[in-house]
Motif scaffolding. Structure first.
Motif, PDB file in Angstrom:
ATOM      1  N   LEU B  21       3.878  50.585  19.101  1.00 15.47           N
ATOM      2  CA  LEU B  21       4.953  50.646  19.453  1.00 15.47           C
ATOM      3  C   LEU B  21       5.323  50.831  17.778  1.00 15.47           C
ATOM      4  O   LEU B  21       5.847  52.051  17.472  1.00 15.47           O
ATOM      5  CB  LEU B  21       5.970  49.635  19.828  1.00 15.47           C
ATOM      6  CG  LEU B  21       7.043  49.694  19.093  1.00 15.47           C
ATOM      7  CD1 LEU B  21       7.993  50.638  19.991  1.00 15.47           C
ATOM      8  CD2 LEU B  21       7.864  47.853  19.323  1.00 15.47           C
ATOM      9  N   ALA B  22       4.220  49.966  17.175  1.00 20.68           N
ATOM     10  CA  ALA B  22       4.903  50.298  15.398  1.00 20.68           C
ATOM     11  C   ALA B  22       4.439  51.690  14.976  1.00 20.68           C
ATOM     12  O   ALA B  22       4.529  52.451  13.881  1.00 20.68           O
ATOM     13  CB  ALA B  22       3.851  49.417  14.837  1.00 20.68           C
ATOM     14  N   GLY B  23       3.205  52.471  15.502  1.00 15.10           N
ATOM     15  CA  GLY B  23       2.703  53.341  15.391  1.00 15.10           C
ATOM     16  C   GLY B  23       3.434  54.377  15.235  1.00 15.10           C
ATOM     17  O   GLY B  23       4.217  55.251  14.365  1.00 15.10           O
ATOM     18  N   ARG B  24       4.056  54.390  17.059  1.00 12.23           N
ATOM     19  CA  ARG B  24       5.543  55.255  16.949  1.00 12.23           C
ATOM     20  C   ARG B  24       6.986  55.246  16.015  1.00 12.23           C
ATOM     21  O   ARG B  24       7.470  55.919  15.906  1.00 12.23           O
ATOM     22  CB  ARG B  24       6.241  54.457  18.530  1.00 12.23           C
ATOM     23  CG  ARG B  24       4.902  55.302  19.570  1.00 12.23           C
ATOM     24  CD  ARG B  24       5.646  55.496  20.497  1.00 12.23           C
ATOM     25  NE  ARG B  24       4.668  55.407  21.898  1.00 12.23           N
ATOM     26  CZ  ARG B  24       4.747  54.526  22.921  1.00 12.23           C
ATOM     27  NH1 ARG B  24       5.913  55.293  23.826  1.00 12.23           N
ATOM     28  NH2 ARG B  24       3.866  55.214  24.181  1.00 12.23           N
ATOM     29  N   ILE B  25       7.136  53.982  15.649  1.00 15.52           N
ATOM     30  CA  ILE B  25       8.062  53.830  14.501  1.00 15.52           C
ATOM     31  C   ILE B  25       7.509  54.366  13.196  1.00 15.52           C
ATOM     32  O   ILE B  25       8.388  55.472  12.767  1.00 15.52           O
ATOM     33  CB  ILE B  25       8.448  52.131  14.302  1.00 15.52           C
ATOM     34  CG1 ILE B  25       8.840  51.984  15.771  1.00 15.52           C
ATOM     35  CG2 ILE B  25       9.253  52.728  12.954  1.00 15.52           C
ATOM     36  CD1 ILE B  25       9.256  50.778  15.794  1.00 15.52           C
ATOM     37  N   GLY B  26       6.531  54.305  12.847  1.00 16.03           N
ATOM     38  CA  GLY B  26       6.117  54.794  11.845  1.00 16.03           C
ATOM     39  C   GLY B  26       5.999  56.322  11.780  1.00 16.03           C
ATOM     40  O   GLY B  26       6.601  57.072  11.089  1.00 16.03           O
ATOM     41  N   PHE B  27       5.295  57.113  12.960  1.00 19.75           N
ATOM     42  CA  PHE B  27       5.335  58.423  13.470  1.00 19.75           C
ATOM     43  C   PHE B  27       6.331  58.472  13.062  1.00 19.75           C
ATOM     44  O   PHE B  27       7.091  59.977  12.891  1.00 19.75           O
ATOM     45  CB  PHE B  27       4.573  58.733  14.289  1.00 19.75           C
ATOM     46  CG  PHE B  27       4.903  60.423  15.383  1.00 19.75           C
ATOM     47  CD1 PHE B  27       3.338  60.408  14.763  1.00 19.75           C
ATOM     48  CD2 PHE B  27       5.494  61.436  16.064  1.00 19.75           C
ATOM     49  CE1 PHE B  27       3.129  62.275  14.900  1.00 19.75           C
ATOM     50  CE2 PHE B  27       5.493  62.272  16.210  1.00 19.75           C
ATOM     51  CZ  PHE B  27       4.531  62.722  15.856  1.00 19.75           C
ATOM     52  N   VAL B 266       7.272  52.534   4.210  1.00 24.15           N
ATOM     53  CA  VAL B 266       6.800  51.522   5.282  1.00 24.15           C
ATOM     54  C   VAL B 266       6.573  52.392   6.936  1.00 24.15           C
ATOM     55  O   VAL B 266       5.416  52.495   7.611  1.00 24.15           O
ATOM     56  CB  VAL B 266       7.646  50.959   5.679  1.00 24.15           C
ATOM     57  CG1 VAL B 266       7.982  50.198   6.653  1.00 24.15           C
ATOM     58  CG2 VAL B 266       8.245  49.668   4.893  1.00 24.15           C
ATOM     59  N   GLY B 267       7.486  53.443   6.370  1.00 24.87           N
ATOM     60  CA  GLY B 267       6.524  54.919   7.935  1.00 24.87           C
ATOM     61  C   GLY B 267       5.225  55.052   7.360  1.00 24.87           C
ATOM     62  O   GLY B 267       4.536  54.867   9.067  1.00 24.87           O
ATOM     63  N   VAL B 268       4.781  55.897   6.525  1.00 27.37           N
ATOM     64  CA  VAL B 268       3.724  55.913   6.763  1.00 27.37           C
ATOM     65  C   VAL B 268       2.567  55.098   6.369  1.00 27.37           C
ATOM     66  O   VAL B 268       1.232  55.667   7.483  1.00 27.37           O
ATOM     67  CB  VAL B 268       3.416  57.062   4.741  1.00 27.37           C
ATOM     68  CG1 VAL B 268       2.122  57.471   5.277  1.00 27.37           C
ATOM     69  CG2 VAL B 268       4.564  57.196   4.921  1.00 27.37           C
ATOM     70  N   ASN B 269       2.908  53.983   6.259  1.00 23.75           N
ATOM     71  CA  ASN B 269       1.972  52.477   6.387  1.00 23.75           C
ATOM     72  C   ASN B 269       1.893  52.522   8.261  1.00 23.75           C
ATOM     73  O   ASN B 269       0.294  52.095   7.967  1.00 23.75           O
ATOM     74  CB  ASN B 269       2.014  51.857   5.669  1.00 23.75           C
ATOM     75  CG  ASN B 269       1.478  50.884   4.243  1.00 23.75           C
ATOM     76  OD1 ASN B 269       0.439  51.798   4.052  1.00 23.75           O
ATOM     77  ND2 ASN B 269       2.327  51.263   3.131  1.00 23.75           N
ATOM     78  N   LEU B 270       2.841  52.208   8.412  1.00 29.59           N
ATOM     79  CA  LEU B 270       2.154  52.394  10.325  1.00 29.59           C
ATOM     80  C   LEU B 270       1.939  53.351  10.646  1.00 29.59           C
ATOM     81  O   LEU B 270       1.305  52.805  11.212  1.00 29.59           O
ATOM     82  CB  LEU B 270       4.004  51.927  10.736  1.00 29.59           C
ATOM     83  CG  LEU B 270       5.486  50.884  10.648  1.00 29.59           C
ATOM     84  CD1 LEU B 270       6.099  51.171  10.058  1.00 29.59           C
ATOM     85  CD2 LEU B 270       4.239  49.480  10.537  1.00 29.59           C
TER      86      LEU B 270
END
Lengths: 608, 284
Positions: B21-27, B266-270
């Motif tokens: 999920l966190a990765g999808r938000i970041g993506f 934050v997005g790039v980091n996630l």
């Protein structure tokens, strides 16, 4: 028959694949072990033998689960236990001896602390009582200095001793069942025999029920009462050890047995005597170069060898004896500190930068581990095309045709060309590894333990391939191995290395009869034979205690001095041994005369 | 070309589906900002410098969804333009830092010996210079220009990229396939680019993402101090600075660009965390 002590019935283990679909990796496996017997699970890698062994501890590896069946030890139904009960089972009722003792010990704690951990965790014995028991076990396992060894740290004892200490760790809680998972596979043969002897003694003396997991039939023949032959997660055959060895019923068992007894793959036909590779008085090593021009850590010393054109020279010795360094010096990866290497009559620079492209092309090295030797980022096609383009400038369609030919030569389907190494099996990777060397059309191939990482049946196929290529292409090999039966099967001449020195060399037939150098004798006598009762039949090993005179030892003494059962006090520890040539044509680095050696030797003539 | 593009789109979709999920938000955040930087200025409702409203520090309205700034300009349009500048400058600097660092690292690791040693010590010395101090000194001496900002940021982050790349290259260098290439007689360039480089691309991409975040923060910080991008241009950092007096009114004009910087980094980091976590799982 009474109720067997351990009973596995209809065991199925499922593993989740990368796509999320489940596949059975162990299918309907059943066996029973009466109390006090040893059962061997034998099979190649991927046969499910370790998975089954772990199920006896109620453990399924991540991604796996028990799909069906029961495992019963005594009155305990192992697969129905909860975590708390499993915790009490493991290390208490059932214990496990893993393949690598070095990885299983904590380097920061003393051996005794770790050996008695089991009794401390399960609270079965007081500390002093368990230490007493540990010392008894050390003695039973024939460890040196049983009273004192417990206060040492793991790095202060040898690999073979550590393996026996792990057995002590497993046995201290007096478990009902011991699982031994390839406990001697990582050891040298001369060490393995000591460990096997100790294991066997302890298991017999205590009447322990054990499961012995191995791929090595000869080892299993010494240890087990019954054998279960596995492949692809299914039981192929099971029966008493002698029955399986002498009257195998299943084809798979027969192929395992055939691969374990390597057949000679060379012919004794006359050959040319023009030397292709000559090495004279070679010395090499690592570390800072000292004032005498020699490196700090010397790995090879005074090595002489000759490989005639089209012949195969086998180099044999235990791990750390310098055999890989020898191949690396010839390949140019390690510079020689002394001596000279001549290739096809010309001096060969041992420094990479001074070699010509043609010299690179004519000598190819095939590394041991096929899993790491192919670049995972490249396709098989680009791996094979590179030497073609690099040495010959062959590109485009011609290169494509040649890749197909090469794959055909090593008996791989052409469709593999566009795969990446990760998609290939171990045997396939080793064939690609070989094909890459062949792409250069070399005169000499340096084979460094090319079959060691492979299953016996796959390894045997690679050996056949090497022999066939030699006949059809006329290449020469420098064949490095720790396995004497493999070397005997493929080599014309054999050289025995010990601690970087050449202790014995000669033709294959000369090396099949005594007199041997004492180390070669020990090495040959340590290879387990494929029959029951071989281990008991061995004479106990005599070791003369070493006089503590290391300080003032002159240089050039026999490297095997410390372990030699035939050493002559006052001679061997004072004078460098001469290189003797016996009538059979072999050279031996020893003070003793040939007849004298033969009289004391463990081996008689070997029939191949 | 279309087939190619669809191919990339399906790959991106497959990638996204495999993420936690966190990765999808970041993506999603990264995708949003990438589109904003690419298309933003043409989608912006107003020209970047146009004063379009009578009230300054206006709140969210239908006409000005993100409010108006201290001169009454449309904040949405300013952020869309600012995002392109911030992302563009940071991307250029991060690419320069990663490419330079990786190149030096691979060559140095492949050649080895005293060259490797010397380059390593030099980079250690460079890494000890605080990046913000260096940037301030550079701007003070040469004046603020986009080129100078890119060069300074690239210079500051090259040693970091070098260190990561070198430690990766050292590991790959000792592997058997590199030894096999050496024994074949291959030259340094081939070993560096064909044998070593492809096996360190993935971790280097993750590192590149981190460098990008660092550069965004450095440039925004510089702009916030008034030493970065100069008016009439404005990146996200200068948008925060010029509207800082709106902070007391709780104006969207100061909150929105700050939020933009936060969501981008934050997005790039996630996304990086999710990707590198996934690749290490695959290796196991």
């Amino acid at each position: 028959m009474a109720q067997p002590h351990v009973q596995v019935t209809g065991l199925c283990v499922a593993a989740r694949g990368p796509g999320g679909s489940e596949a059975l990796i162990v299918r309907d496996v059943s066996f029973a072990i009466p109390k006090g017997q040893v059962l061997a699970l034998i099979g190649e890698s991927g046969s499910g033998k370790t998975t089954i062994a772990l199920s006896l501890l109620g453990y399924a590896r991540p991604g796996c689960r028990f799909a069906a069946g029961t495992v019963r030890i005594g009155s305990t139904d192992v697969l129905s236990l909860d975590d708390e009960e499993l915790y009490r089972l493991r290390g208490g009722q059932v214990s496990y001896i893993a393949q690598s003792a070095a990885a299983a010990f904590n380097p920061m704690k003393t051996i005794m602390d770790q050996v008695v951990e089991g009794t401390a965790i399960h609270g079965t014995l007081t500390r002093s009582a368990s230490e007493t028991r540990a010392v008894e076990l050390f003695r039973a396992l024939a460890l040196p200095d049983p009273e004192g060894i417990g206060s040492r740290y793991p790095h202060q004892v040898s690999g073979g001793q550590l393996q026996r200490l792990m057995a002590a760790m497993a046995l201290i809680t007096e478990p009902e069942l011991v699982v031994l998972d390839e406990p001697t596979t990582a050891l040298d043969v001369t060490t393995q025999i000591e460990v096997l002897r100790a294991f066997r003694h302890v298991v017999r003396e205590r009447g322990t029920t054990a499961v012995y997991v191995s791929h090595d039939l000869a080892v299993v023949a010494q240890m087990a009462d019954r054998i279960v032959v596995l492949s692809e997660g299914e039981v192929r055959e099971s029966g008493a050890t002698a029955d399986i060895l002498e009257r195998p019923r299943h084809d798979y068992t027969r192929s395992l047995l055939a691969a374990a007894r390597p057949k000679p793959r060379t012919t004794d036909e006359p050959r040319e005597d023009t030397p292709l590779l000559e090495v004279r008085d070679l010395g090499a090593g690592y570390g800072r170069v000292g004032a005498d021009g020699l490196p700090e850590i010397r790995v090879l010393d005074a090595i002489d060898l000759t490989i005639p054109r089209g012949a195969t020279l086998g180099v044999i010795g235990e791990s750390g004896c310098g055999k890989t360094t020898l191949a690396r010096v010839v390949a140019g990866l390690v510079p020689a500190a002394r001596g000279e290497v001549r290739f096809d009559g010309e001096p060969l620079p041992t420094n990479l930068h001074q070699r010509t492209k043609e010299q690179f092309r004519r000598i190819q090295i095939v590394f041991q581990n096929a899993d790491t030797v192919l670049n995972p980022a490249h396709t098989i096609r680009s791996i094979l095309e590179r030497p073609l383009a690099f040495y010959r400038g062959v590109t485009g369609e011609a290169a494509g045709r040649r890749v197909a030919e090469l794959l055909d030569l090593v008996k791989l389907p052409g469709s593999l060309a566009d795969r990446r190494p990760a998609e290939l099996s171990g045997g396939q990777k080793q064939r690609v590894n070989l094909a890459r060397a062949l792409a250069a059309e070399p005169d000499l191939i340096l084979c460094d333990e090319v079959t060691s990482a492979l299953d016996t049946v796959v390894g045997a196929a690679i050996l056949d391939l090497l022999a066939e290529l030699r006949r059809s292409l006329g290449v020469s090999y420098l064949f490095i191995s720790h396995d004497i039966s493999t070397v005997r099967a493929v080599c014309d001449d054999i050289l025995v290395l010990y601690a970087g020195r050449k202790v014995e060399s000669g033709s294959r037939s000369a090396l099949a009869a005594p007199p041997y150098h004492p180390y070669a004798d020990l090495l040959i006598a340590s290879v387990p034979e494929l029959r029951t009762g071989w281990l008991e039949g061995l004479p106990p090993r005599v070791t003369i205690p070493i006089a503590e005179t290391h300080a003032a030892q002159p240089a050039g003494l026999c490297p095997f001095l410390d372990r030699c059962p035939l050493r002559v006090p006052g001679l061997c520890d004072r004078l460098a041994p001469p290189r003797q040539r016996f009538p059979s044509g072999k050279e031996v680095l020893c003070h003793r005369e040939g007849e004298d050696l033969a009289r004391h030797q463990l081996n008689t003539a070997i029939t191949t | 070309m279309i087939a190619e593009r669809r191919h990339w789109a399906t790959r991106a979709w497959a990638l996204m589906k495999g993420l936690p999920l966190a990765g999808r938000i970041g993506f999603a955040l990264v995708l949003f900002w990438a589109l904003a930087a690419l298309l933003g200025p043409s989608l912006a409702p107003h020209p970047v410098g146009a004063v379009v409203a009578m009230d300054v520090y206006g709140t969210f309205t239908a006409a000005h969804p993100l409010g108006t700034d201290y001169l009454g300009r449309d904040m949405l349009s300013r952020i869309l333009h600012g995002a392109r500048l911030t992302i563009g400058l940071a991307l250029a600097a991060a690419v320069a830092a990663s490419v330079t660092g990786t190149t030096i690292a691979i060559l140095s690791a492949t050649i080895g010996g005293w060259i490797d040693e010397g380059v390593g010590r030099l980079m250690d010395a460079l890494i000890s210079i605080p990046s913000k101090m260096l940037a301030l000194v550079m701007v003070a001496s040469f004046g603020a220009s986009p080129t100078l900002l890119i060069l300074t940021a690239a210079f500051s982050y090259t040693p970091g990229a070098f260190r990561i790349a070198r430690s990766l290259a050292i590991n790959v260098r000792t592997l058997d396939y590199v030894q096999a290439a050496r024994a074949r007689g291959e030259g340094t360039g081939y070993i560096a680019w064909v044998e070593i480089f492809p096996n360190m691309v993935n971790p280097m991409l993750a590192d590149f993402g981190l460098r990008f975040v660092f550069v965004v923060l450095l440039l925004s910080g510089m702009s916030f101090l008034g030493l970065g991008v100069q008016p009439p241009d404005a990146d996200l950092g200068s948008l925060v600075r010029e509207n800082i007096s709106g902070l007391f009114e709780g104006a969207p004009a100061v909150v929105m660009p700050a939020l933009a910087i936060a969501s981008l980094t934050v997005g790039v980091n996630l996304l990086i965390d999710a990707l590198s976590g996934r690749s290490s799982q695959v290796e196991q």
